[in-house]
Motif scaffolding. Structure first.
Motif, PDB file in Angstrom:
ATOM      1  N   THR A  33       0.829  -1.202   0.000  1.00  0.00           N
ATOM      2  CA  THR A  33       0.000   0.000   0.000  1.00  0.00           C
ATOM      3  C   THR A  33       0.861   1.248   0.000  1.00  0.00           C
ATOM      4  O   THR A  33       0.607   2.212  -0.734  1.00  0.00           O
ATOM      5  N   THR A  34       1.910   1.238   0.822  1.00  0.00           N
ATOM      6  CA  THR A  34       2.822   2.389   0.883  1.00  0.00           C
ATOM      7  C   THR A  34       3.450   2.657  -0.474  1.00  0.00           C
ATOM      8  O   THR A  34       3.590   3.817  -0.893  1.00  0.00           O
ATOM      9  N   GLY A  35       3.815   1.591  -1.188  1.00  0.00           N
ATOM     10  CA  GLY A  35       4.417   1.749  -2.508  1.00  0.00           C
ATOM     11  C   GLY A  35       3.467   2.393  -3.494  1.00  0.00           C
ATOM     12  O   GLY A  35       3.863   3.277  -4.269  1.00  0.00           O
ATOM     13  N   VAL A  36       2.198   1.959  -3.484  1.00  0.00           N
ATOM     14  CA  VAL A  36       1.200   2.527  -4.402  1.00  0.00           C
ATOM     15  C   VAL A  36       0.988   4.006  -4.108  1.00  0.00           C
ATOM     16  O   VAL A  36       0.992   4.856  -5.014  1.00  0.00           O
ATOM     17  N   MET A  37       0.802   4.350  -2.824  1.00  0.00           N
ATOM     18  CA  MET A  37       0.558   5.745  -2.453  1.00  0.00           C
ATOM     19  C   MET A  37       1.781   6.626  -2.750  1.00  0.00           C
ATOM     20  O   MET A  37       1.648   7.776  -3.169  1.00  0.00           O
ATOM     21  N   THR A  38       2.966   6.089  -2.559  1.00  0.00           N
ATOM     22  CA  THR A  38       4.190   6.848  -2.838  1.00  0.00           C
ATOM     23  C   THR A  38       4.306   7.143  -4.328  1.00  0.00           C
ATOM     24  O   THR A  38       4.620   8.276  -4.732  1.00  0.00           O
ATOM     25  N   MET A  39       4.042   6.133  -5.158  1.00  0.00           N
ATOM     26  CA  MET A  39       4.095   6.342  -6.603  1.00  0.00           C
ATOM     27  C   MET A  39       3.035   7.337  -7.055  1.00  0.00           C
ATOM     28  O   MET A  39       3.297   8.215  -7.899  1.00  0.00           O
ATOM     29  N   LEU A  40       1.835   7.226  -6.484  1.00  0.00           N
ATOM     30  CA  LEU A  40       0.755   8.137  -6.842  1.00  0.00           C
ATOM     31  C   LEU A  40       1.134   9.577  -6.493  1.00  0.00           C
ATOM     32  O   LEU A  40       0.956  10.497  -7.312  1.00  0.00           O
ATOM     33  N   CYS A  41       1.681   9.786  -5.313  1.00  0.00           N
ATOM     34  CA  CYS A  41       2.090  11.134  -4.893  1.00  0.00           C
ATOM     35  C   CYS A  41       3.233  11.658  -5.775  1.00  0.00           C
ATOM     36  O   CYS A  41       3.263  12.848  -6.121  1.00  0.00           O
ATOM     37  N   PHE A  42       4.151  10.789  -6.139  1.00  0.00           N
ATOM     38  CA  PHE A  42       5.281  11.199  -6.982  1.00  0.00           C
ATOM     39  C   PHE A  42       4.791  11.721  -8.327  1.00  0.00           C
ATOM     40  O   PHE A  42       5.176  12.813  -8.767  1.00  0.00           O
ATOM     41  N   PHE A  43       3.916  10.954  -8.974  1.00  0.00           N
ATOM     42  CA  PHE A  43       3.441  11.362 -10.296  1.00  0.00           C
ATOM     43  C   PHE A  43       2.483  12.545 -10.221  1.00  0.00           C
ATOM     44  O   PHE A  43       2.438  13.377 -11.132  1.00  0.00           O
ATOM     45  N   ARG A  44       1.727  12.652  -9.134  1.00  0.00           N
ATOM     46  CA  ARG A  44       0.832  13.802  -9.002  1.00  0.00           C
ATOM     47  C   ARG A  44       1.611  15.090  -8.733  1.00  0.00           C
ATOM     48  O   ARG A  44       1.165  16.176  -9.106  1.00  0.00           O
ATOM     49  N   PHE A  45       2.763  14.990  -8.094  1.00  0.00           N
ATOM     50  CA  PHE A  45       3.600  16.183  -7.940  1.00  0.00           C
ATOM     51  C   PHE A  45       4.020  16.701  -9.316  1.00  0.00           C
ATOM     52  O   PHE A  45       3.901  17.898  -9.612  1.00  0.00           O
ATOM     53  N   TRP A  46       4.518  15.813 -10.179  1.00  0.00           N
ATOM     54  CA  TRP A  46       4.970  16.237 -11.501  1.00  0.00           C
ATOM     55  C   TRP A  46       3.814  16.606 -12.409  1.00  0.00           C
ATOM     56  O   TRP A  46       3.955  17.462 -13.291  1.00  0.00           O
ATOM     57  N   LEU A  47       2.653  15.990 -12.185  1.00  0.00           N
ATOM     58  CA  LEU A  47       1.450  16.416 -12.889  1.00  0.00           C
ATOM     59  C   LEU A  47       1.143  17.869 -12.527  1.00  0.00           C
ATOM     60  O   LEU A  47       0.869  18.705 -13.398  1.00  0.00           O
ATOM     61  N   GLY A  48       1.195  18.177 -11.224  1.00  0.00           N
ATOM     62  CA  GLY A  48       0.981  19.551 -10.774  1.00  0.00           C
ATOM     63  C   GLY A  48       2.021  20.505 -11.344  1.00  0.00           C
ATOM     64  O   GLY A  48       1.712  21.660 -11.663  1.00  0.00           O
ATOM     65  N   PHE A  49       3.251  20.032 -11.494  1.00  0.00           N
ATOM     66  CA  PHE A  49       4.321  20.856 -12.053  1.00  0.00           C
ATOM     67  C   PHE A  49       3.980  21.295 -13.476  1.00  0.00           C
ATOM     68  O   PHE A  49       4.161  22.463 -13.841  1.00  0.00           O
ATOM     69  N   GLY A  50       3.478  20.366 -14.278  1.00  0.00           N
ATOM     70  CA  GLY A  50       3.045  20.717 -15.629  1.00  0.00           C
ATOM     71  C   GLY A  50       1.833  21.628 -15.630  1.00  0.00           C
ATOM     72  O   GLY A  50       1.759  22.584 -16.413  1.00  0.00           O
ATOM     73  N   ILE A  51       0.878  21.347 -14.754  1.00  0.00           N
ATOM     74  CA  ILE A  51      -0.312  22.191 -14.633  1.00  0.00           C
ATOM     75  C   ILE A  51       0.087  23.618 -14.267  1.00  0.00           C
ATOM     76  O   ILE A  51      -0.446  24.588 -14.805  1.00  0.00           O
ATOM     77  N   GLY A  52       1.056  23.738 -13.365  1.00  0.00           N
ATOM     78  CA  GLY A  52       1.499  25.057 -12.930  1.00  0.00           C
ATOM     79  C   GLY A  52       1.997  25.906 -14.085  1.00  0.00           C
ATOM     80  O   GLY A  52       1.746  27.113 -14.148  1.00  0.00           O
ATOM     81  N   GLY A  53       2.689  25.294 -15.031  1.00  0.00           N
ATOM     82  CA  GLY A  53       3.192  26.045 -16.170  1.00  0.00           C
ATOM     83  C   GLY A  53       2.095  26.592 -17.056  1.00  0.00           C
ATOM     84  O   GLY A  53       2.271  27.619 -17.731  1.00  0.00           O
ATOM     85  N   ASP A  54       0.944  25.928 -17.062  1.00  0.00           N
ATOM     86  CA  ASP A  54      -0.143  26.365 -17.927  1.00  0.00           C
ATOM     87  C   ASP A  54      -0.744  27.698 -17.478  1.00  0.00           C
ATOM     88  O   ASP A  54      -1.281  28.438 -18.298  1.00  0.00           O
ATOM     89  N   TYR A  55      -0.685  27.995 -16.194  1.00  0.00           N
ATOM     90  CA  TYR A  55      -1.282  29.234 -15.677  1.00  0.00           C
ATOM     91  C   TYR A  55      -0.660  30.481 -16.308  1.00  0.00           C
ATOM     92  O   TYR A  55      -1.358  31.260 -16.975  1.00  0.00           O
ATOM     93  N   PRO A  56       0.633  30.750 -16.093  1.00  0.00           N
ATOM     94  CA  PRO A  56       1.200  31.977 -16.661  1.00  0.00           C
ATOM     95  C   PRO A  56       1.254  31.976 -18.184  1.00  0.00           C
ATOM     96  O   PRO A  56       1.068  33.025 -18.818  1.00  0.00           O
TER      97      PRO A  56
END
Length: 539
Positions: free
Chosen positions: A123-146
């Motif tokens: 379970t820890t592995g799944v949640m860790t991977m999910l958080c890792f990819f969602r961080f980088w997903l947010g990173f791309g989303i952040g660029g779309d704003y400006p």
């Protein structure tokens, strides 16, 4: 003495609304559609994640995400978004809007797919991977704003520029709505195909094994609109304002915009060279000149967006508790896990359809009539009024006969957030800063907003740990200090109203006038507004 204005920029300012404007809105707007889908779809599946991965054998209760895991899963994308706004905002001014624009979309496509493919041995592995990819997903989303805001502002004419930028942001509402519709469709299909007994009948069997596919499909679907947009985004020419004013390539700017506007334009290379030698408009972000001209403006855009997002993201986190309180979502023990996803999605879709989406488009309709300042001030004012209207007579609203009234008033806070500061805080930073710093300053303003979102998310988590027996007696979850949280949000909105006075009005002005780039000394003489005219602010 006013500086010279390039013909290509004048042509953009006075251009009639035409097909390329709407094309730009759709191309930039689909990025925001994807942004909203990806950021808010996680709230549709967090309860399902708890049931799947945190159910304890023999427990009389359904599994739930521990507070630390829940905050990480929902908040890590906001942290990534903040980082992306700062980085890509700066990069957009250094490399150009178009070159960076494709990078953000590719990151969003890859990380949406990877989020749904988060696997692990535990379970820890799944949640860790999910958080890792969602961080980088947010990173791309952040660029779309400006980048989206800057591109749309630099493509638009000055008469309807506010509506065009607001329309790009309004696609966020459709993204939220799409998240609910996709979750409704997927959960309904799985509920019919793999019917599980109610939890009260069989605790272990109420979450069928196939439920693990549901959250993965919902998260991965965010890659679809981004992938469909990528080709058209790459075909967009660089904005003339960046090419001419920042890259100093007058010929390319004239060629690009001549194709877009279908007119003949003089490259005016000599004029661009003279503008390049104007030392009055070559100051940097950390210079005294920037502080003198735009320091208070940047403080205004940052503080208002910060305060708005504290309230806006906290409101989104409140939704599940309000739904439960009015029995839109029954207790977990009465339904299986798949049906719970369906009911959460249905409730959030109704809120989006009735208040969130209309609020965005009211801004589009009125922003170039009322002005940015008036709409932002009005929005903060009514959000304050409705928050205190819910909080002060709170026990009145908790009575069973009055709960629907609570939801109606609560929905109005979403409406006036979107017909108000949630839209205008996005629009104004794309208009009031010089071209060479526009994307950077918008990124800083947007990142301040995401800092507020993080404060709101973790502040709500803290509030949820405070026991309040009186609320439980009225049917609300005992762990949520709803009344106190509403009071705090009312105060936050009131502060947003005060800081709005630092933000200038830009209605009807060219970007160069709004940013003070058409003045040799960068400062327009102060004029008292005539009766019936717009408020004039020194820039």
């Amino acid at each position: 003495m006013p500086s010279e204005q390039l013909q290509v920029l004048t042509a953009l300012d006075v251009a009639k609304t035409q097909l390329y404007h709407f094309t730009a809105i759709v191309i930039a707007g689909m990025g925001f559609f994807t942004d909203a889908y990806d950021l808010f779809s996680i709230s549709l599946v967090t309860k399902l994640l708890g049931r799947i991965y945190y159910y304890e054998e023999g427990s009389p209760r359904p599994g739930t995400l521990p507070p630390g895991v829940a905050s990480s899963v929902t908040g890590v994308a906001l942290v990534g978004t903040l980082a992306g706004q700062l980085f890509f905002g700066w990069l957009g001014d250094k490399m150009g809007r178009k070159k960076v624009y494709g990078m953000t979309l590719l990151i969003m496509i890859l990380c949406s797919l990877a989020s749904g493919l988060s696997f692990g041995k535990s379970t820890t592995g799944v949640m860790t991977m999910l958080c890792f990819f969602r961080f980088w997903l947010g990173f791309g989303i952040g660029g779309d704003y400006p980048l989206s805001a800057t591109i749309m502002s630099e493509y638009a004419n000055k008469k309807t520029r506010g509506a065009f930028i607001a329309a790009v942001f309004a696609m966020q509402g459709f993204g939220i709505l799409a998240g609910g519709i996709v979750a409704l469709t997927v959960s309904a299909a799985f509920d019919q195909a793999f019917k599980a007994p109610a939890y009260s009948v069989d605790p272990a069997g109420s979450t069928v094994p196939q439920a693990d596919y549901i959250w993965r499909i919902i998260l991965m679907f965010g890659a679809v609109p981004a992938a469909l947009t990528y080709y058209w985004r790459m075909k967009m020419p660089e904005t003339a304002r960046y090419t001419a004013l920042v890259a100093k390539n007058a010929k390319q700017a004239a060629q690009d915009m001549a194709k877009v506007l279908n007119v003949e334009l003089d490259p005016e290379e000599a004029k661009v060279e003279r503008l390049a030698q104007d030392k009055g408009n070559s100051f940097g972000l950390f210079s005294r000149e920037f502080a003198r001209r735009h320091g208070l403006h940047l403080v205004g855009t940052c503080t208002t967006w910060f305060l708005l997002d504290i309230a806006f993201y906290s409101q989104n986190l409140f939704q599940k508790d309000v739904f439960t309180a009015i029995n839109w979502i029954p207790k977990a023990a009465t339904m299986n896990a798949v049906h719970e996803v369906y009911l959460i999605a249905r409730a959030q879709t109704i809120i989006a359809l009735c208040s969130t989406v209309p609020g965005y488009w009211f801004t589009v309709a009125f922003i170039d009539i009322m002005g940015r300042f008036a709409i932002q001030l009005m929005g903060f004012f009514f959000m304050t009024v409705f928050m205190f209207g819910l909080a002060l007579p709170y026990h009145h609203w908790t009575l069973r006969d009055n709960r629907m009234g609570f939801v109606v008033m609560y929905s109005f806070t979403f409406f006036f957030a979107n017909f108000g500061p949630n839209a205008t805080t996005f629009v104004v930073p794309a208009e009031i800063f010089p071209a060479r710093l526009r994307s950077t300053c918008h990124g800083i303003s947007a990142a301040s907003g995401k800092a507020g979102a993080i404060v709101g998310a973790y502040g709500f988590l803290y509030a949820s740990q405070n026991k309040d027996k009186s609320l439980a007696d009225h049917g609300y979850p005992a762990g949520i200090g709803v009344r106190n949280s509403l009071i705090v949000l009312g105060v936050v909105n009131f502060l947003g109203m005060l800081f709005t006075f630092l933000v200038p009005e830009t209605k009807g002005k060219s970007l160069e006038d709004a940013a003070g780039e058409n003045q040799d000394n960068g400062v327009e003489p102060h004029k008292e507004p005539e009766a019936g005219h717009d408020r004039t602010v020194p820039v």
